[in-house]
Design a protein around this motif. Structure first.
Motif, PDB file in Angstrom:
ATOM      1  N   UNK A 391      44.655  61.433  46.681  1.00  0.00           N
ATOM      2  CA  UNK A 391      44.020  60.124  46.775  1.00  0.00           C
ATOM      3  C   UNK A 391      45.017  58.979  46.966  1.00  0.00           C
ATOM      4  N   UNK A 401      47.182  51.793  57.949  1.00  0.00           N
ATOM      5  CA  UNK A 401      46.278  51.713  59.099  1.00  0.00           C
ATOM      6  C   UNK A 401      45.626  50.344  59.132  1.00  0.00           C
TER       7      UNK A 401
ATOM      8  N   UNK B  70      35.864  53.579  51.271  1.00  0.00           N
ATOM      9  CA  UNK B  70      36.732  54.747  51.382  1.00  0.00           C
ATOM     10  C   UNK B  70      36.470  55.758  50.271  1.00  0.00           C
ATOM     11  N   UNK B  71      36.085  55.241  49.121  1.00  0.00           N
ATOM     12  CA  UNK B  71      35.913  56.119  47.958  1.00  0.00           C
ATOM     13  C   UNK B  71      34.839  57.154  48.262  1.00  0.00           C
ATOM     14  N   UNK B 132      34.939  61.283  53.603  1.00  0.00           N
ATOM     15  CA  UNK B 132      36.059  61.640  52.735  1.00  0.00           C
ATOM     16  C   UNK B 132      35.728  62.892  51.923  1.00  0.00           C
ATOM     17  N   UNK B 135      36.300  65.756  54.072  1.00  0.00           N
ATOM     18  CA  UNK B 135      37.722  66.087  54.237  1.00  0.00           C
ATOM     19  C   UNK B 135      38.260  66.820  53.011  1.00  0.00           C
ATOM     20  N   UNK B 173      45.907  66.732  59.230  1.00  0.00           N
ATOM     21  CA  UNK B 173      46.336  65.426  58.735  1.00  0.00           C
ATOM     22  C   UNK B 173      46.114  64.343  59.782  1.00  0.00           C
ATOM     23  N   UNK B 174      46.234  64.689  61.064  1.00  0.00           N
ATOM     24  CA  UNK B 174      45.999  63.671  62.084  1.00  0.00           C
ATOM     25  C   UNK B 174      44.549  63.227  62.045  1.00  0.00           C
ATOM     26  N   UNK B 176      42.862  62.998  59.448  1.00  0.00           N
ATOM     27  CA  UNK B 176      42.704  62.094  58.305  1.00  0.00           C
ATOM     28  C   UNK B 176      43.008  60.656  58.715  1.00  0.00           C
ATOM     29  N   UNK B 177      44.092  60.476  59.489  1.00  0.00           N
ATOM     30  CA  UNK B 177      44.416  59.118  59.938  1.00  0.00           C
ATOM     31  C   UNK B 177      43.263  58.572  60.781  1.00  0.00           C
ATOM     32  N   UNK B 180      40.517  57.466  58.533  1.00  0.00           N
ATOM     33  CA  UNK B 180      40.797  56.186  57.891  1.00  0.00           C
ATOM     34  C   UNK B 180      40.474  55.048  58.848  1.00  0.00           C
ATOM     35  N   UNK B 181      40.907  55.218  60.098  1.00  0.00           N
ATOM     36  CA  UNK B 181      40.652  54.182  61.091  1.00  0.00           C
ATOM     37  C   UNK B 181      39.145  53.996  61.261  1.00  0.00           C
ATOM     38  N   UNK B 184      37.615  52.134  58.342  1.00  0.00           N
ATOM     39  CA  UNK B 184      37.976  50.720  58.360  1.00  0.00           C
ATOM     40  C   UNK B 184      37.225  49.975  59.461  1.00  0.00           C
TER      41      UNK B 184
END
Lengths: 482, 520
Positions: A391, A401, B70-71, B132, B135, B173-174, B176-177, B180-181, B184
């Protein structure tokens, strides 16, 4: 000017408690060590309780003409520092046991370092910053060489002292440049000077660079990390556990405060430094750990690696970035202390500590609980979900980001894959390899086992339930800087 | 409040997994078996209560830990596609436990715990409605599988475990980025909302590539498939079954759930890439499978080839293709799982996977030869088995999109027949060269119990695929609606036939209609 002593009550408790403990100990003979140990723990608990009970903002903003501040940022740091210091003191007491080396001064030294750290996280002036830093460092040099009969320990202390002195010099040089070109040691004044300057003068830039270099040494970020593996390996294990937790938090929080409060307007100047240090730490911490054969050395590289991730949050800047750093450090401390507590339980049949990685092969058969706990900490340090270590990593990447630094997040996150390799190695040795055949001793340490269990539960998926409270605390603390 | 069946499906194996750690070997076996059977029963309840044609997301549950997009929220809910994949997972799980009954004698409680944890995570992946949360379940599956391969694997288990873990992690992992984007940008991590969110076309490109990196590894697609043969060969039989049966399906599920609906424009742009890689995979891995000397490796390579049919079908952008791909996923999950079990049966007797050490088993193991033949035929795609339905539909869909793609893909059927039939011939027919192989006893009761249910479902899916297609039909329709504006023009230029001749069945008519639309 009024002096608001109530706001520094936690520090006062520690400062006045410490000589009392020393004096008491001097009359107590053989029981002295026990008394100082538990006395120190009691003091730390009392100081934490004061912090929790008074809360802020009753503690009031800037104190003593701008030397210190008691804000929620400092409170967040102090709670982490006091807590981890208390746990490592308790673990040290059992580990040193009745050896001659253990004396009543050990917890007192830790206490002194803790006071220094409390000053570090609440300083708002270059002068108090330096005083706090040195108070912490001087105690730490002694702690590193605490095992008198062990040559490695002495070597660690000496190395730490020489390199730490060098770093202090660099930091002082940077601070003197900042003072010279801004005319103030106050963080707010320095920030104002940076804000005024349309183009940064060479003096300010040099001051900034040297200050960051000195701070990078304290958080052991690449390229100022060289002392870390040697000191971690050489110092007695409880001391290493202490080094890896509380001072790390203090130094990281100090860096954040300096970066945001004093050098905030110059974010474009220091962001590149922080980005470089972050990525270099992540990569070096991950790659250099591959070949390590000593558990403590490996954990040293792990700490370098983790500092890199926390710095990504700082590079992102803003309240979200700072909040992610704070969250990261909170979880990092629990994982690291937990991992070291497990290492402290590893002894051979003669009671000597086991530090080599190959000697814990097949540990999952002999000590299944301990091995499972270490595996949990390793997966968590590697940032693999569903463990809680995932986390905070996510939060720092999210901050990056959000700040538009997508490439930084991508490179950093690829670094986690490289780093996962050596965390997996520990699990491989414990679970996949055959038993070493060497007898293994058991230590009776119910309290430490309870701590390990708590830490393991914290980093287990149950930790996600704490996202709310910790995140809120981190957000409040981060907001105090803006 | 409704009965939280999805939460129970996730938590039951999780709790049992922790509990078995404190048991003896036999108690652990029985607890694991009963738990997985209970999950299977719950799965049947789930299917029975699923309303076909009802709301898109059913059995919805929602709880929040904390504020913030995000949570991860405990947001669960399934559509027909997820339902079928959950059914596949809960169906295979008791079989895996049964397959390990005697083969695993070492650290049984830990083994059962790893499998139960795996089951919880797999169901979580298919049921998660929060990005999330998805993931966390998706990546969490690495840990138990790493331990299963590493602790109970074969000679080169360590290399295989590392390769599995690091390959999959690097792919994910990519993603994951990218996630995130997305959170957001869109301000939500709720998957149904994200499926309707339109990302800017330029951004879609990068997001699609990041997701592709993860799902292509998981799938696996050529050229990132190399972890699979190692992992399969070294894993214990049940590990291979779950790996081939369910874990590989997560890649296809990812494409259906994320890549296609969330990035429709980018998906359309990347059709040539996907078809190119799938085409190479079909031909290349089939040829590689032909020359394998190790049974498990051969089946592992055949998995890569079969998964290429899935990617062909999914990126055909039409109903036949996508439905076909989904059926191939289900069918392959059953058939490859069964084939690995068949390998396990003879491996347990002779402790070698080398094809040349066997021969003429039809003489001394007639029951085994019968079932093995059925699964071989299903893998080849013989009509009447599940393999045929999926592959045929996927190829029809592919043909509408790209004739060349379909031509290349069809060679895979021929090559598939070659390597599978040759494998079968070398193991079950011919003369009995080795005395020890000739002396092996036929299937015992336990092995019959493991293989017969799969055989029954394989036939069921082959003869009456409607049972499996019906729950998914509406979801495929919604997906196609979402893709409509982006769908690239196929090169088949189909014209609608004479309705009076083709209107024998309403369903066919609809298909042709949809195909006609896609062709325009």
């Amino acid at each position: 000017m009024t002096y608001n002593f109530a706001a520094i009550l936690p520090e006062l408790i520690l400062i006045f408690g410490e000589p009392v403990l020393m004096l008491t100990a001097s009359t107590m003979g053989s029981r002295a060590t026990k008394i100082t140990t538990w006395g120190t723990v009691a003091l730390l608990v009392a100081a934490s309780a004061v912090l929790l009970l008074t809360g802020e903002p009753s503690t009031g903003g800037v104190l003593f003409g701008g030397l210190l501040v008691a804000d929620s940022f400092a409170t967040f740091g102090k709670l982490l520092i006091f807590g981890s210091a208390a746990v490592t003191i308790i673990a040290a007491h059992r580990w040193f046991g009745h050896k001659d080396e253990h004396g009543p001064e050990y917890p007192v030294l830790v206490l002194l370092a803790t006071v220094g750290m409390a000053v570090m996280v609440s300083s708002t002036s270059l002068v108090t910053l330096y005083v706090g830093l040195e108070l912490n460092s001087l105690a730490a040099y002694v702690l590193a060489s605490y095992r008198r009969t062990d040559a490695r320990s002495a070597e660690a202390g000496l190395k730490y002292f020489v390199l730490g002195g060098l770093a202090s010099g660099i930091l002082l040089y940077g601070m003197s440049l900042l003072y010279g070109f801004t005319g103030t040691t106050q963080f707010t004044g320095i920030a104002a000077a940076f804000g005024r300057a349309e183009t940064m003068s060479l003096g300010l830039l040099f001051g900034l660079v040297f200050t960051f270099a000195g701070l990078a040494f304290k958080v052991s970020a690449v390229p100022f990390h060289m002392w870390t593996p040697d000191v971690y390996e050489g110092a007695p294990t409880p001391v290493t556990a202490f080094f890896a937790s509380a001072p790390k938090v203090a130094a990281m929080l100090l860096t954040v405060r300096v970066a945001i409060e004093a050098l905030g307007p110059a974010i474009d100047a220091w962001r590149q430094i922080v980005v470089f240090a972050a990525l270099a730490s992540i990569l070096l911490g991950a790659v250099a750990a591959w070949g390590q054969t000593n558990l403590k050395r490996l954990l040293a590289y792990s700490s370098i690696n983790n500092v890199g991730f926390a710095l990504i949050g700082l590079a992102a800047g803003g309240a979200a970035g700072v909040s992610s750093v704070l969250f990261y450090m909170a979880v990092y401390v629990v994982m690291t202390v937990g991992a070291f507590l497990v290492v402290l339980q590893l002894v051979d049949d003669k009671g000597e500590p086991v530090e080599e990685i190959e000697r814990i092969s097949g540990l999952s058969r002999r000590r299944p609980g301990l091995a499972a706990a270490l595996a949990v900490f390793m997966f968590s340090l590697a940032g693999i979900p569903p463990l809680f270590g995932f986390w905070p990593k996510l939060l720092v990447f999210n901050a990056a980001v959000d700040a538009g630094l997508i490439w930084l997040a991508v490179v950093g996150i690829l670094g986690t894959v490289v780093g996962a390799f050596y965390y997996l190695k520990i699990i491989k040795v414990m679970y996949f390899d055959d038993e070493h055949g060497e007898p293994v001793g058991t230590v009776r340490a119910p309290l430490e086992m309870a701590f390990i269990l708590i830490a393991a539960l914290f980093v287990s998926p149950l930790g996600y339930l704490l996202i709310g409270p910790i995140g809120e605390a981190a957000n409040t603390a981060a907001a105090a800087l803006f | 409040m409704e009965f939280p069946i999805l939460s129970i499906l996730i938590l039951l194996p999780l709790v049992a997994g922790i509990a078995v750690l404190f048991m003896g070997a036999n108690a652990a076996r029985w607890t694991a078996l009963l738990t997985t059977l209970a999950c299977f029963v719950l799965g049947i309840v789930l299917w029975a209560n699923y309303q076909i044609g009802g709301p898109r997301w059913q059995f919805v549950e929602y709880a929040e830990f904390a504020q913030g997009a995000l949570v991860p929220a405990w947001a669960l809910g399934i559509d027909g596609i997820a339902l079928m994949l959950i059914m596949l997972s809960v169906f295979l799980m008791p079989i895996c436990i049964g397959a390990s009954w005697r083969a695993i004698q070492n650290r049984v409680p830990e083994y059962m715990a790893a499998f139960l944890l795996m089951e919880a995570l797999m169901i979580g992946v298919f049921a998660a409605q929060d990005l999330m949360l998805f993931y966390i379940f998706f990546e969490g599956g690495l840990i138990p599988m790493y331990l299963i391969i590493g602790i109970w694997g074969g000679v080169e288990k360590i290399k295989a475990a590392y390769k599995f873990f690091l390959y999959t992690l690097a792919g994910s992992v990519l993603m994951l980025v990218a996630m995130l984007y997305m959170v957001l940008t869109a301000g939500t991590s709720f998957i149904p909302d994200l499926m309707a969110y339109d990302f800017a076309p330029g951004v879609q490109w990068w997001l699609w590539l990041a997701f592709f990196a993860s799902f292509a590894v998981k799938m696996p697609m050529w050229p990132v498939h190399t972890w699979l043969p190692d992992a399969h060969v070294q894993a214990p039989t049940a590990g291979s079954v779950i790996l081939a049966g369910v874990l590989l399906k997560m890649g296809g599920y990812g494409f259906v759930r994320f890549s296609l609906p969330m990035f429709p424009d980018a998906s359309a742009d990347f059709v040539p890439l996907v078809f190119g890689l799938s085409g190479i995979a079909v031909v290349y891995t089939s040829l590689v499978a032909l020359v394998q000397k190790d049974m498990k490796k051969l089946i592992a390579y055949s998995s890569v080839a079969h998964m290429a049919f899935v990617t062909f079908g999914l990126f055909a952008f039409n109903r036949q293709g996508i439905e076909g791909a989904l059926v191939v996923m289900l069918s392959h999950g059953l058939v490859s799982g069964a084939l690995f079990l068949c390998v396990g049966v003879i491996y347990d007797r002779l402790h070698t996977r080398e094809i040349a050490r066997y021969g003429g088993l039809a003489d001394n193991m007639p029951g085994y030869a019968l079932l093995f033949l059925l699964f071989t035929m299903a893998s080849v795609g013989l009509p009447g088995t599940s393999g045929f339905v999926g592959e045929f539909l996927a190829l029809v869909g592919t043909y509408e999109m790209s004739s060349w793609g379909a031509i290349v893909a069809t060679t895979g059927i021929i090559l598939g027949a070659a390597y599978m039939l040759w494998l079968y011939w070398r193991i079950c027919y011919g003369t009995q060269k080795n005395a020890d192989a000739a002396a092996m006893p036929d299937l015992d009761k336990r092995e019959w119990l493991l293989l017969a249910p799969i055989a029954a479902v394989v036939m069921w899916m082959g003869v009456y695929p409607e049972s499996f297609l019906a729950p998914m039909r509406d979801d495929v329709g919604l997906l196609l609606e979402r893709l409509e504006t982006a769908a690239p023009e196929g090169d088949a230029h189909l014209t609608e036939g004479d309705p009076s001749a083709a209107a024998a069945e309403a369903e066919h008519h609809e298909d042709a209609h949809a195909a006609g639309e896609a062709a325009q």
